[in-house]
Motif scaffolding. Structure first.
Motif, short mmCIF file in Angstrom:
data_model
loop_
_atom_site.label_atom_id
_atom_site.label_comp_id
_atom_site.label_asym_id
_atom_site.label_seq_id
_atom_site.Cartn_x
_atom_site.Cartn_y
_atom_site.Cartn_z
N GLY B 54 -53.89 1.07 -39.48
CA GLY B 54 -54.68 0.35 -40.47
C GLY B 54 -54.76 1.07 -41.79
N SER B 55 -55.15 0.30 -42.82
CA SER B 55 -55.31 0.85 -44.16
C SER B 55 -56.67 0.40 -44.66
CB SER B 55 -54.21 0.31 -45.06
OG SER B 55 -54.43 -1.06 -45.29
N ALA B 56 -57.05 0.88 -45.85
CA ALA B 56 -58.35 0.49 -46.39
C ALA B 56 -58.46 -1.03 -46.49
CB ALA B 56 -58.54 1.14 -47.76
N LYS B 57 -57.39 -1.66 -46.90
CA LYS B 57 -57.43 -3.11 -47.08
C LYS B 57 -57.32 -3.88 -45.75
CE LYS B 57 -55.32 -6.09 -50.56
NZ LYS B 57 -54.15 -6.15 -51.46
N TYR B 58 -56.56 -3.34 -44.82
CA TYR B 58 -56.39 -3.96 -43.49
C TYR B 58 -56.78 -2.92 -42.45
CZ TYR B 58 -53.31 -6.52 -46.65
OH TYR B 58 -52.81 -7.21 -47.72
N PRO B 59 -58.08 -2.75 -42.22
CA PRO B 59 -58.55 -1.55 -41.52
C PRO B 59 -58.27 -1.48 -40.03
CG PRO B 59 -60.39 -2.89 -42.24
CD PRO B 59 -59.17 -3.57 -42.74
N SER B 60 -57.68 -2.50 -39.43
CA SER B 60 -57.30 -2.35 -38.03
C SER B 60 -55.85 -2.75 -37.86
CB SER B 60 -58.17 -3.23 -37.13
OG SER B 60 -57.80 -4.59 -37.30
N ARG B 61 -55.28 -2.32 -36.76
CA ARG B 61 -53.90 -2.68 -36.42
C ARG B 61 -53.73 -4.19 -36.41
NH1 ARG B 61 -51.43 -4.62 -32.87
NH2 ARG B 61 -49.26 -4.18 -32.42
N ARG B 62 -54.72 -4.86 -35.84
CA ARG B 62 -54.63 -6.33 -35.70
C ARG B 62 -54.65 -7.00 -37.07
NH1 ARG B 62 -58.51 -10.72 -34.18
NH2 ARG B 62 -57.06 -12.41 -33.72
N GLN B 63 -55.51 -6.54 -37.96
CA GLN B 63 -55.56 -7.16 -39.29
C GLN B 63 -54.25 -6.98 -40.04
OE1 GLN B 63 -59.40 -5.27 -39.70
NE2 GLN B 63 -60.03 -6.95 -41.04
N LEU B 64 -53.66 -5.81 -39.86
CA LEU B 64 -52.37 -5.55 -40.51
C LEU B 64 -51.29 -6.49 -39.96
CD1 LEU B 64 -50.87 -3.62 -42.44
CD2 LEU B 64 -50.43 -2.16 -40.47
N VAL B 65 -51.24 -6.63 -38.63
CA VAL B 65 -50.22 -7.49 -38.02
C VAL B 65 -50.44 -8.94 -38.43
CG1 VAL B 65 -49.24 -8.32 -35.85
CG2 VAL B 65 -49.87 -5.92 -36.07
N LEU B 66 -51.70 -9.38 -38.45
CA LEU B 66 -51.99 -10.77 -38.85
C LEU B 66 -51.52 -11.02 -40.29
CD1 LEU B 66 -55.55 -11.32 -37.30
CD2 LEU B 66 -53.48 -12.64 -36.76
N ARG B 67 -51.76 -10.05 -41.14
CA ARG B 67 -51.35 -10.19 -42.54
C ARG B 67 -49.81 -10.31 -42.65
NH1 ARG B 67 -50.47 -12.17 -46.62
NH2 ARG B 67 -50.22 -11.11 -48.61
N LEU B 68 -49.11 -9.48 -41.89
CA LEU B 68 -47.64 -9.55 -41.88
C LEU B 68 -47.16 -10.89 -41.33
CD1 LEU B 68 -46.96 -5.93 -40.63
CD2 LEU B 68 -46.07 -6.87 -42.78
N GLU B 69 -47.79 -11.33 -40.28
CA GLU B 69 -47.38 -12.60 -39.66
C GLU B 69 -47.55 -13.77 -40.63
OE1 GLU B 69 -48.16 -11.68 -34.91
OE2 GLU B 69 -49.60 -12.89 -36.01
N GLU B 70 -48.55 -13.69 -41.50
CA GLU B 70 -48.74 -14.75 -42.49
C GLU B 70 -47.51 -14.90 -43.38
OE1 GLU B 70 -52.18 -14.02 -44.89
OE2 GLU B 70 -53.52 -14.15 -43.17
N LEU B 71 -46.81 -13.80 -43.59
CA LEU B 71 -45.58 -13.86 -44.38
C LEU B 71 -44.42 -14.31 -43.48
CD1 LEU B 71 -45.80 -10.53 -46.43
CD2 LEU B 71 -46.58 -12.79 -47.09
#
Lengths: 432, 425
Positions: B54-71
């Protein structure tokens, strides 16, 4: 007569022709690619082990592993080995056998027509001798031994053996060291006669080629062989009950940690064409929502250290059988199985909402488009779909037709704990 | 194909843009180069896993993956690769090109922004990595290190290389060691991360239907973070004299024996004679028409697979085959005979030509695979010269039969590794 099917969204065109005596050939031109790839496949795989022999009318039950053995031996010719003829042209050739089909293929950048001619010729001209059949046994025996030490492969077949009571999908594609010893040239010829008729086969070509020219070449090659029409192929399958054979199976191997596979058996089979394609797509979407790497369940299990990033779920949709397999390496297979069951039940109670559904549909659209980078992937997938009366390129269209209700229905109906089996590989102590 | 563009960002990252219209995707790969050494190989191997939590903007693994999947199902993965005595940490971002997605035109920009965010803006706790993420990823990484044994073919090859290069950095396992892993905590790993980003030489490759100038401008706009002085990566030790052949046998409870032979060639991708060695390896064991496949498999029915391959940056040649335990001596004798035949020039014109044609085919089809082309560029950078396909083919074309025999003399057997059944055959 060539038919051209245009897929506007994909920016692709497929050229297809029905060639006497009943072979469907397809060409997907890909401008600018160096690689040209051709595959010649028959609708004959490891599950087709019991049938009425063409021309004899007699029932035959063949030793396990025959389709795969035949694949190896078809490369043999009176004058030597087909590999060598491709090698002279700078092409590489290969073949594979799975549960439902056998495919022969080559990849080349030059001399495409010569290579295609060799492919068409060698697959249509079997040459089996007692000596060469015997010689192959040592090679295939080592192929089987290699898989015996492959924990994923063993876990996969152990699970199929638990899911199915009689269906031959439970048997290893290559057979066993014992079963292949019973194979002789007569049984290979009987299989060949029954299943290697053009009307049970397909040709798919992809690359920077002239489609009409390729289709003409296939037609000319078949025309000179005086084929008689083939009647219906009679495959005999045992009656497979809805119930699974066993709910648990375990094997110990030299591995660093246990591996768990959960399997769910399809109970309503016999579909092909669009109905089957839609079911495959609906089920894959559903599995991704329940078990995929962005699902809540996956992330909980990952954080608890029960799964790693290779954990996955997949569905197989064949005409005569179907199943889902979920799993991966885990420190605690018992606990993981329990948590997966809880997760499934929770998801079945809560259902999937429209927003989540659209998210995953968009993801699958992208994944399908990405798969088009690989000419091999397209060419290897197409025949297997074709034999199930599915046009693989209709994927995006069928995906658009799927609804959130379809997925919710499937979630309850398919992930049925009554038809669930578990297979586990446990570590043997191996340090010296 | 259009020309590759190579330019350096102000912070020292080398950007390579490979324009091509063949694909429906854009492939982005970011390489960090590290010296392969025991001291910190484990940290470099663990780091990407922690950053992906995770990062500050996508603080969990899941949020990061969801964001990528949106693309449209974008995938962002990290791999650890060993090339010679160099460890590469590779981030791969695979994106669908906008032109196949009606109404979309920012997929590349958004993808690059996510990659940049993930690398430069990790989730922090008390000024260092989040302790929970580090603990969990250490547990996962322990399984990765221990998991080598699960693939017996890969394990046997790794063991042969470890034994053969036991006094060289090359024997370091690319994922590191359990001992080192235990020492790592959130603070030490965060300190390492800062150094890693500052000092690791880095290259960003983009392949797809791209306009080079625009793409470079976009990259320059996004990858602005400051870096320090780059650490140089020392060259790989290649010229190691071979004394006596070393024989290593390991007993495991398995069904098939695994035979691996390690040779030193003294030749790498940077040497003029590399292309002769490529032909040598092809005639010996690179194809189904090659000596190993023909003699070990087709004539003697001893194996399903028997091949040779090169490690082009360390100057090694490996032979690998899976056999019945009792056939160890017999197989070894056949393999030795093939090596001797190569040195004596006992290969036909046809063997030579078929191998040339097969290799030519391989070079040409690399152009159909964006990852293969990028990999070739990286190999070229390490060797000091990036060749085009045409140049590679010319080099290969100039190799003669005498060249192959000449390099055959340099191929020296160093180690024979055999995995056998407990209690022997």
């Amino acid at each position: 007569m060539t038919r051209v099917i245009e897929y506007e969204h994909l920016k692709e065109k497929i050229y297809t022709r029905r060639i006497e005596p009943g072979l469907d050939a397809f060409v997907l031109p890909k401008k600018g690619f160096n690689k040209k790839y051709a595959i010649f496949a028959t609708n004959f795989g490891s599950i087709d082990s019991h049938f009425i022999v063409e021309g004899e009318g007699k029932e035959l039950l063949v030793p396990d592993g025959v389709a795969h053995f035949l694949e190896h031996k078809l490369f043999e010719e009176e004058s030597g080995n087909v590999f060598d003829r491709f090698a002279v042209l700078g092409a590489s050739s290969n073949a594979f056998t799975n549960f439902t089909n056998t495919a022969y293929l080559f990849s080349t950048t030059d001399n495409f027509s010569e290579c295609l001619e060799i492919l068409l010729d060698f697959v249509q001209e079997p040459y089996f001798t007692t000596e060469s059949v015997e010689k192959e046994k040592g090679i295939i025996e080592q192929e089987i031994r290699m898989y015996e030490d492959n924990p994923q492969w063993r876990n996969f077949f152990n699970l199929l053996d638990a899911l199915y009571q009689y269906h031959p999908v439970k048997i290893d594609i290559a057979g066993t060291v014992e079963s292949i010893r019973q194979i002789d040239k007569d049984v290979l010829y009987k299989c060949y006669r029954t299943f290697y008729h053009p009307s049970n086969m397909t040709v798919f070509v992809v690359g920077d080629v002239d489609a009409e020219h390729v289709l003409d070449q296939v037609e000319a090659n078949l025309a000179k062989r005086n084929y008689q029409p083939l009647g219906e192929i009679k495959r005999l399958f045992p009656e497979e009950p809805e119930e699974i054979a066993r709910d648990y199976v375990e094997q110990s191997l030299v591995v660093s940690q246990p591996i768990l596979n959960l399997g769910f058996k399809e109970h309503d089979v016999g579909y092909d064409g669009k109905a089957l394609f839609k079911r495959e797509i609906v089920t894959s979407l559903m599995l991704d929502m329940v078990f995929g790497s962005s699902s809540p369940l996956y992330n909980e299990l990952y954080e608890e250290g029960l799964i790693d990033d290779e954990f996955e779920a997949g569905y197989v949709a064949e005409v005569g059988y179907g199943h889902t397999i979920v799993g991966g390496e885990t420190s605690d297979p018992e606990k993981l199985a329990g948590r997966l069951v809880e997760g499934i039940q929770r998801r079945q109670r809560e259902g999937i909402d429209a927003g989540t559904f659209e998210h995953y549909r968009r993801k699958m659209t992208g994944e399908f488009l990405k798969s088009f980078n690989s000419l091999e992937y397209i060419a290897n997938s197409f025949p297997a779909y074709h034999f199930r009366k599915i046009n693989f390129f209709d994927y995006l269209q069928v995906l658009q037709e799927v609804t959130v209700e379809d997925v919710n229905r499937r979630l309850v109906e398919h992930l049925d704990l009554k038809r669930m089996a578990r297979s586990v590989i446990v570590p043997k102590t191996w340090k010296q | 194909m259009a020309e590759m563009l190579h330019r350096r960002l102000p912070n020292g990252i080398n950007v390579f843009i490979h324009p091509t219209k063949k694909f429906k995707t854009i492939l982005v790969q970011l390489f960090f180069h590290r010296q392969l050494r025991r001291e910190d190989v484990t940290q470099s191997a663990l780091l990407p896993a922690v950053l992906q939590r995770g990062s500050a903007k996508y603080p969990s693994r899941r949020q990061l993956v969801l964001r990528l999947e949106e693309l449209y199902g974008a995938e962002l993965t990290a791999d650890i690769v060993k090339k010679g005595e160099r460890q590469l940490v590779v981030y791969t971002l695979d994106l669908v090109h906008d032109q196949y997605l009606p109404g979309e035109n920012r997929i590349l920009q958004e993808g690059l922004e996510i990659l940049h965010e993930l690398l430069t803006n990790p989730v922090l706790e008390n000024g260092v990595f989040r302790e929970e993420y580090v603990r969990q990823e250490k547990e996962q990484h322990e399984k990765v290190i221990k998991g080598l044994i699960n693939d017996k073919i890969a394990y046997a090859i790794e063991r042969c290389l470890q034994e053969m290069c036991r006094e060289e950095p090359f024997s370091v396992f690319k994922y590191g060691t359990l001992e080192q892993l235990r020492e790592i905590d959130a603070t030490s790993l965060f300190g390492f991360y800062r150094r890693f980003m500052q000092e690791s030489p880095a290259e960003l490759h983009l392949s797809g239907d791209l306009e080079p100038e625009q793409t470079f401008a976009l990259v320059q706009e996004i990858f602005r973070f400051d870096r320090g002085t780059e650490a140089s990566v020392p060259p790989t030790q290649v010229h190691i004299p071979v004394k006596d052949v070393r024989y290593v046998t390991e007993e495991l409870d398995v069904n098939q024996g695994k035979l691996v032979l390690g040779f030193r060639t003294g030749l790498t991708y940077a040497d003029a004679d590399y292309f002769a060695l490529l032909l040598y390896n092809g005639i010996l064991g690179g194809f189904p028409h090659s000596k190993l496949f023909q003699n070990v498999r087709e004539k003697a029915s001893l194996a399903y697979y028997a091949y040779s391959r090169l490690e082009k940056h360390k100057g090694l040649l490996l032979i690998s085959s899976g056999i019945e335990f009792k056939n160890y001596e017999k197989t070894l004798a056949i393999i030795r005979k093939q090596i001797a035949d190569m040195a004596a020039g006992n290969f036909s014109r046809e063997d030579f030509d078929n191998t040339y044609n097969g290799l030519r085919n391989q070079f040409l089809v690399e152009e159909d695979n964006p990852a293969a082309l990028i990999n070739r560029t990286v190999d070229g950078i390490l060797a000091g010269r990036v060749w085009t396909t045409t140049e590679l083919l010319q080099k290969m074309q100039s190799v003669t039969r005498d060249d192959v025999v000449r390099v055959a003399e340099q191929v020296k057997l160093d180690t024979v590794y055999f995995m056998t059944r407990r209690g022997g055959a």
